[in-house]
Design an enzyme around this catalytic site. Structure first.
Site, PDB file in Angstrom:
ATOM      1  N   ASP A 129       0.848  -1.184   0.000  1.00 23.27           N
ATOM      2  CA  ASP A 129       0.000   0.000   0.000  1.00 23.27           C
ATOM      3  C   ASP A 129       0.892   1.246   0.000  1.00 23.27           C
ATOM      4  OD1 ASP A 129       0.933   0.292   2.623  1.00 23.27           O
ATOM      5  OD2 ASP A 129      -0.944  -0.360   3.536  1.00 23.27           O
ATOM      6  N   ALA A 130       0.299   2.407   0.161  1.00 17.85           N
ATOM      7  CA  ALA A 130       1.059   3.659   0.116  1.00 17.85           C
ATOM      8  C   ALA A 130       2.107   3.747   1.223  1.00 17.85           C
ATOM      9  CB  ALA A 130       0.111   4.851   0.197  1.00 17.85           C
TER      10      ALA A 130
END
Length: 151
Positions: A22-23
């Protein structure tokens, strides 16, 4: 039949790529399921059975049910060891116990169980696991008593 823990362990090595995270650089939870799917496929391959070959013999393995428990995060560039152990062998299904561990320190990141059904390619109806494949799984896991749980 209930499979017993054998002496031969299996672990598929894989690396966490940017696309898996994810980010925040942490592995997105559903990607652990992908890592475990790959390990089951590689387990079959190690036993001499390719998914493409089995499909040509009117046989597919499909996940009937899954359970996963997350313990710690994997991060970008981690190398993972993903186990795939058959703990139950039925007429038309296999139950796998799987773990994802970080290779550098053996930290348990995720574990799960998967009931995988053997079905016909076109109809997706249950079919018996071929004897050669049953024998291969029984040979590495050992054989035990007959299970009452069938698909």
């Amino acid at each position: 039949m209930r499979a017993q823990n054998g002496d031969q362990s299996f672990a598929h090595r894989c690396r966490v790529y940017y696309e898996d995270t994810d980010a925040g650089g942490i592995v997105y939870y559903v990607n652990y399921l992908k890592f475990m799917e790959r390990a089951r496929t590689e387990r079959l391959r190690e036993l001499g059975f390719a998914q493409s070959q089995l499909a040509g013999e009117d046989l597919l393995f499909v996940v009937h049910s899954s359970e996963a428990r997350y313990h710690a995060p994997a991060r970008l560039d981690d190398e993972l060891l993903v186990s795939a152990e058959v703990i139950e062998l039925n007429r038309a299904s296999l139950r796998f116990k799987q773990q994802v561990r970080r290779a550098t320190d053996a930290t348990l990141l995720c574990e799960g169980q998967f009931l995988v059904a053997c079905v016909r390619t076109n109809s997706l109806k249950p079919r018996a696991i071929p004897e050669a494949l049953r024998a291969a799984f029984a040979g590495v896991s050992g054989a035990g008593k007959q299970s009452k749980q069938e698909i």
